[in-house]
Motif scaffolding. Sequence first.
Motif, PDB file in Angstrom:
ATOM      1  N   ALA A 133       0.840  -1.367   0.061  1.00 42.09           N
ATOM      2  CA  ALA A 133      -0.042   0.028  -0.013  1.00 42.09           C
ATOM      3  C   ALA A 133       0.985   1.137  -0.015  1.00 42.09           C
ATOM      4  O   ALA A 133       0.483   2.454  -0.425  1.00 42.09           O
ATOM      5  CB  ALA A 133      -0.889  -0.102   1.344  1.00 42.09           C
ATOM      6  N   PHE A 134       2.056   1.195   0.307  1.00 43.54           N
ATOM      7  CA  PHE A 134       2.920   2.271   0.155  1.00 43.54           C
ATOM      8  C   PHE A 134       3.830   2.328  -0.734  1.00 43.54           C
ATOM      9  O   PHE A 134       4.698   3.250  -0.676  1.00 43.54           O
ATOM     10  CB  PHE A 134       3.681   2.283   1.617  1.00 43.54           C
ATOM     11  CG  PHE A 134       2.905   2.367   3.128  1.00 43.54           C
ATOM     12  CD1 PHE A 134       2.552   3.502   3.465  1.00 43.54           C
ATOM     13  CD2 PHE A 134       2.611   1.084   3.824  1.00 43.54           C
ATOM     14  CE1 PHE A 134       1.472   3.680   4.423  1.00 43.54           C
ATOM     15  CE2 PHE A 134       1.638   1.233   4.888  1.00 43.54           C
ATOM     16  CZ  PHE A 134       1.232   2.599   5.302  1.00 43.54           C
ATOM     17  N   GLY A 142       6.772   7.172   0.850  1.00 43.21           N
ATOM     18  CA  GLY A 142       6.570   5.686   0.849  1.00 43.21           C
ATOM     19  C   GLY A 142       7.619   4.567   0.786  1.00 43.21           C
ATOM     20  O   GLY A 142       8.582   5.074   1.163  1.00 43.21           O
ATOM     21  N   VAL A 143       7.452   3.597   0.173  1.00 38.81           N
ATOM     22  CA  VAL A 143       8.496   2.527   0.033  1.00 38.81           C
ATOM     23  C   VAL A 143       9.105   2.589  -1.443  1.00 38.81           C
ATOM     24  O   VAL A 143       8.242   2.594  -2.451  1.00 38.81           O
ATOM     25  CB  VAL A 143       7.872   1.294   0.373  1.00 38.81           C
ATOM     26  CG1 VAL A 143       9.040   0.408   0.379  1.00 38.81           C
ATOM     27  CG2 VAL A 143       7.339   1.312   1.907  1.00 38.81           C
ATOM     28  N   HIS A 144      10.493   2.780  -1.309  1.00 37.16           N
ATOM     29  CA  HIS A 144      11.229   2.412  -2.630  1.00 37.16           C
ATOM     30  C   HIS A 144      12.469   1.543  -2.623  1.00 37.16           C
ATOM     31  O   HIS A 144      13.237   1.445  -1.558  1.00 37.16           O
ATOM     32  CB  HIS A 144      11.630   3.876  -3.073  1.00 37.16           C
ATOM     33  CG  HIS A 144      10.704   4.939  -3.123  1.00 37.16           C
ATOM     34  ND1 HIS A 144      10.355   5.422  -4.365  1.00 37.16           N
ATOM     35  CD2 HIS A 144      10.083   5.835  -2.323  1.00 37.16           C
ATOM     36  CE1 HIS A 144       9.246   6.464  -4.311  1.00 37.16           C
ATOM     37  NE2 HIS A 144       9.292   6.602  -3.043  1.00 37.16           N
ATOM     38  N   TYR A 145      12.451   0.840  -3.559  1.00 35.51           N
ATOM     39  CA  TYR A 145      13.582  -0.265  -3.458  1.00 35.51           C
ATOM     40  C   TYR A 145      14.823   0.144  -4.196  1.00 35.51           C
ATOM     41  O   TYR A 145      15.815  -0.382  -4.299  1.00 35.51           O
ATOM     42  CB  TYR A 145      12.973  -1.551  -4.260  1.00 35.51           C
ATOM     43  CG  TYR A 145      11.582  -2.225  -3.363  1.00 35.51           C
ATOM     44  CD1 TYR A 145      11.898  -2.778  -2.202  1.00 35.51           C
ATOM     45  CD2 TYR A 145      10.677  -1.861  -3.695  1.00 35.51           C
ATOM     46  CE1 TYR A 145      10.602  -3.167  -1.412  1.00 35.51           C
ATOM     47  CE2 TYR A 145       9.396  -2.311  -3.113  1.00 35.51           C
ATOM     48  CZ  TYR A 145       9.423  -3.033  -1.741  1.00 35.51           C
ATOM     49  OH  TYR A 145       8.700  -3.496  -0.975  1.00 35.51           O
ATOM     50  N   PHE A 146      14.397   1.378  -5.087  1.00 35.19           N
ATOM     51  CA  PHE A 146      15.685   1.792  -5.952  1.00 35.19           C
ATOM     52  C   PHE A 146      15.674   3.269  -5.972  1.00 35.19           C
ATOM     53  O   PHE A 146      14.443   3.880  -5.552  1.00 35.19           O
ATOM     54  CB  PHE A 146      15.580   1.468  -7.499  1.00 35.19           C
ATOM     55  CG  PHE A 146      15.276  -0.111  -7.668  1.00 35.19           C
ATOM     56  CD1 PHE A 146      15.922  -1.107  -7.135  1.00 35.19           C
ATOM     57  CD2 PHE A 146      13.974  -0.338  -8.427  1.00 35.19           C
ATOM     58  CE1 PHE A 146      15.580  -2.399  -7.289  1.00 35.19           C
ATOM     59  CE2 PHE A 146      13.642  -1.673  -8.523  1.00 35.19           C
ATOM     60  CZ  PHE A 146      14.535  -2.704  -7.788  1.00 35.19           C
ATOM     61  N   SER A 157      12.609  12.981   5.598  1.00 35.44           N
ATOM     62  CA  SER A 157      12.995  12.028   6.683  1.00 35.44           C
ATOM     63  C   SER A 157      13.275  10.489   5.918  1.00 35.44           C
ATOM     64  O   SER A 157      11.951  10.039   5.767  1.00 35.44           O
ATOM     65  CB  SER A 157      12.102  11.953   7.800  1.00 35.44           C
ATOM     66  OG  SER A 157      12.150  13.134   8.558  1.00 35.44           O
ATOM     67  N   VAL A 158      14.221   9.921   5.927  1.00 33.68           N
ATOM     68  CA  VAL A 158      14.415   8.746   5.302  1.00 33.68           C
ATOM     69  C   VAL A 158      14.703   7.498   6.163  1.00 33.68           C
ATOM     70  O   VAL A 158      15.970   7.787   6.858  1.00 33.68           O
ATOM     71  CB  VAL A 158      15.287   8.808   3.964  1.00 33.68           C
ATOM     72  CG1 VAL A 158      15.625   7.635   3.232  1.00 33.68           C
ATOM     73  CG2 VAL A 158      14.904   9.987   3.252  1.00 33.68           C
ATOM     74  N   VAL A 159      14.376   6.599   6.170  1.00 32.76           N
ATOM     75  CA  VAL A 159      14.722   5.316   6.687  1.00 32.76           C
ATOM     76  C   VAL A 159      15.533   4.187   5.677  1.00 32.76           C
ATOM     77  O   VAL A 159      14.486   4.053   4.760  1.00 32.76           O
ATOM     78  CB  VAL A 159      13.868   4.513   7.592  1.00 32.76           C
ATOM     79  CG1 VAL A 159      14.081   3.243   8.235  1.00 32.76           C
ATOM     80  CG2 VAL A 159      13.116   5.377   8.698  1.00 32.76           C
ATOM     81  N   ILE A 160      16.694   4.004   5.963  1.00 35.80           N
ATOM     82  CA  ILE A 160      17.285   2.994   5.110  1.00 35.80           C
ATOM     83  C   ILE A 160      17.400   1.734   5.741  1.00 35.80           C
ATOM     84  O   ILE A 160      17.909   1.788   7.099  1.00 35.80           O
ATOM     85  CB  ILE A 160      18.732   3.561   4.673  1.00 35.80           C
ATOM     86  CG1 ILE A 160      18.301   4.734   3.736  1.00 35.80           C
ATOM     87  CG2 ILE A 160      19.291   2.522   3.841  1.00 35.80           C
ATOM     88  CD1 ILE A 160      19.750   5.506   3.033  1.00 35.80           C
ATOM     89  N   ALA A 246      10.108   8.306   4.065  1.00 33.51           N
ATOM     90  CA  ALA A 246      10.212   7.448   3.008  1.00 33.51           C
ATOM     91  C   ALA A 246      10.998   5.967   3.641  1.00 33.51           C
ATOM     92  O   ALA A 246      11.790   6.345   4.647  1.00 33.51           O
ATOM     93  CB  ALA A 246      11.045   7.941   1.898  1.00 33.51           C
ATOM     94  N   LEU A 247      10.791   4.953   3.241  1.00 30.53           N
ATOM     95  CA  LEU A 247      11.440   3.718   3.561  1.00 30.53           C
ATOM     96  C   LEU A 247      12.064   3.114   2.133  1.00 30.53           C
ATOM     97  O   LEU A 247      11.587   3.189   1.485  1.00 30.53           O
ATOM     98  CB  LEU A 247      10.798   2.790   4.202  1.00 30.53           C
ATOM     99  CG  LEU A 247      11.213   1.166   4.353  1.00 30.53           C
ATOM    100  CD1 LEU A 247      12.479   1.419   5.524  1.00 30.53           C
ATOM    101  CD2 LEU A 247      10.281   0.388   4.818  1.00 30.53           C
TER     102      LEU A 247
END
Length: 338
Positions: A133-134, A142-146, A157-160, A246-247
């Motif tokens: 959903a994100f 939201g969620v990004h893989y790249f 604010s980013v969580v890695i 973002a994650l």
Amino acid sequence: MNYETDAVVVGAGPVGLFAVFQCGMVKMRCHLVDALDAVGGQCMALYPEKPIYDIPGFASLPAAELIARLEAQAAAFKPTIHLGRQMVGLDRVADSWRCTLSDGTQITAKAVIIAAGSGAFGPNRPPLDGITAFEGKGAGLGVHYFVARREDFRGKSVVIAGGGDSAVDWAISLAELAERVMVVHRRPKFRAAPESESRLKDLADAGRVELVVPYQLHGLEGDNGRLAAVTVATLEGEVRRLEADALLPFFGLATNLGPIAEWGLAMDRNTIAVDPATMATSAPGIFAAGDISAYPGKLKLILTGFAEAARAAHSAYEFAHPGEALHFEHSTSAGVPR
């Protein structure tokens, strides 16, 4: 359509592009095939703005710039490029190989160089409830893989999450423009290059990056697909809440060799076994270079792949022209063949 040529290169990433150039340097006509719609492989599809630090002569080089330089270098020999098409068939016909593409195109070549990286790829998604959903919620949210554009994360604010090179390199890069960067890893020791890990810890000491260790991803919070926070937990069950826009979970890629695995080549797990002296596979006239090739002591570096591409091209020439001496000259004296 049907074509005849000297060599077919499978894979248009950095190693494949350099293989095309090296084939040109030994005066072999070349076709280049890739399932993606643009050249560049993972460099362009996954991290075009990511800095690469191990290209000789460049302290740092964005992936997209590396690909542009390699594409221009290969273009000197006018290769025929087939993008958005997978090579689905490889059959021996007399003293050549017939390569069949997914659109029905057939290319007959004396030699084939496989430089397909790790094959088809996609992200390893962390097992978090409701994560889809994100996904795909826009620039820096939201969620990004790249990471396609660093600028998308300016002021965010980013969580890695992750402990490998991608996680560490992007934490270092995004620390320059994000409001806050938090790196979640299950242990204090990272699996990145030593110099990169040292730079990350220097940024943490300076307060520009927060190392959230030893924690693992636990859950996501937000409404209507907009991420508000990432929860993390220790193995003992201690939970923390990290407010985030973002994650970025970097847990590697799920890869699939696809049709390559059906071509009857000797394999080493999910890679192709080669003779490092020639980059020859178990089939005559087929060579492999880059991450898809395997031999004892191999280093998986772009630099290594470039050297393997050169060796594969020279070996392909010797196979395609038996008995003909290749009078090798350095490019500084011979220039680029016309």
